[in-house]
Design an enzyme around this catalytic site. Structure first.
Site, PDB file in Angstrom:
ATOM      1  CB  ALA A   1      -0.910  -0.004   1.090  1.00  0.00           C
TER       2      ALA A   1
ATOM      3  N   GLY B   1      -0.098  -4.915   0.870  1.00  0.00           N
ATOM      4  CA  GLY B   1      -1.513  -4.775   0.190  1.00  0.00           C
ATOM      5  C   GLY B   1      -1.269  -5.296  -1.473  1.00  0.00           C
TER       6      GLY B   1
ATOM      7  CD  GLU C   1      -3.269  -7.095   2.890  1.00  0.00           C
ATOM      8  OE1 GLU C   1      -3.755  -7.447   4.155  1.00  0.00           O
ATOM      9  OE2 GLU C   1      -2.933  -5.891   2.717  1.00  0.00           O
TER      10      GLU C   1
ATOM     11  CD  GLU D   1       1.279  -5.661   5.711  1.00  0.00           C
ATOM     12  OE1 GLU D   1       0.461  -5.647   4.589  1.00  0.00           O
ATOM     13  OE2 GLU D   1       1.688  -6.540   5.924  1.00  0.00           O
TER      14      GLU D   1
END
Length: 294
Positions: free
Chosen positions: A102, A145, A148, A168
């Site tokens: 992200a 992300g 994911e 993360e």
């Protein structure tokens, strides 16, 4: 996230990619489609133009997943899902990065109340609601992300240099778009816990061994192989493919006995379709079926 230096700090050494290789070496498969997207490109692929391809396109940021990019992916998925000429979809990135996570810069100054009131990441999971199959074609980094997003797809194909991870923890947070949930269901508690708690990455080979990835290919062949898979899926009845996808996904959301009951109901339901009748008739008559998606 936007620089190689930051990527090395968070994710380790950036894989070296041969300049002689290109995941677009099989351009004969592709027909560009005009779009107004800023962060992605969309195309139709395959000899019958029946595979929708969504390419993440923020190369300077290693395809970091900002909100606008995700909104564009969501919009493209919805449009391909409604397009009767499309039987399957692919989400891919560059040979260097599927998506390196992200956009940390966009999140850095967010507060707890802002994340709650703004429902951060809320729209991500809707990508997996598509009725048609989604294939992730992953080269390079699929971290945070990016990992994911790949797991929101139904099938993951990977290039040999692909790296998967949920780093993360390194920046003081946890996965927020399915990293602790989908990953655990796919590779098991122990391995998922190790990845989430350490931020360690796994290779494409290890990802295939653990069940996260279906197949691994040379980087320059990955996209063409994903297109072939999409074309194979697209030869079948779209309505039956959608029901089969739904039934498999139910296995992750319920008990075995509930899943078996659901599967049987879906199986019975196929007998109300014209394509089920056509498929069985074609098999008995030893001819290719002519599905009408009804």
């Amino acid at each position: 996230m936007a620089t190689t230096a930051v990527a090395r700090l968070l994710f380790g050494r950036v894989p070296r990619v041969s300049r002689n290789l290109s995941q677009f070496s099989s351009l004969k498969f592709y027909s560009s489609q005009p779009s107004n997207y800023e962060y992605i490109k969309t195309e139709k692929a395959g000899e019958k133009q029946n595979v929708g391809v969504i390419t993440l396109n923020r190369p300077k940021a290693l395809n970091a997943l900002c909100d606008d990019l995700i909104l564009e992916v969501k919009d493209a998925v919805e449009k391909f899902d409604k397009d009767s000429s499309i039987g399957a979809m692919i989400i891919t990135g560059s040979e260097k990065a599927f998506a390196a996570g992200a956009d940390i810069k966009a999140m850095q100054n967010q507060t707890f109340s802002q994340t709650v009131n703004g429902r951060m990441l809320e729209g991500w999971s809707s990508i997996s609601d598509a009725s048609k199959p989604l294939i992730a074609a992953v080269n390079g980094y699929a971290l945070g992300g990016g990992c994911e997003l790949a797991m929101m797809c139904d099938i993951i194909y990977a290039g040999e240099t692909a790296r998967f991870g949920q780093p993360e923890i390194i920046i003081g947070t946890i996965p927020g778009a399915g990293g602790t949930q989908r990953l655990t269901r796919v590779i098991g508690k122990s391995k998922a816990m190790e990845m989430v708690l350490t931020g360690n990455q796994i290779s494409a080979v290890e990802a295939e061994k653990s069940g996260l990835v279906s197949k691994v290919f040379p980087p320059d062949q990955l996209l063409a192989e994903a297109v072939k898979l999409g074309e194979r899926i697209a030869t079948h009845s779209q309505i039956i493919v959608s029901l089969a996808k739904d039934s498999v996904n139910r296995a992750y959301e319920t008990t075995l006995q509930e899943g078996l009951r659901y599967e049987k109901k879906i199986f019975y339901g196929t007998f109300a379709t014209a394509d089920r009748k056509e498929g069985m008739s074609a098999f008995i008559e030893k001819r290719p079926p002519k599905f009408i998606n009804e």
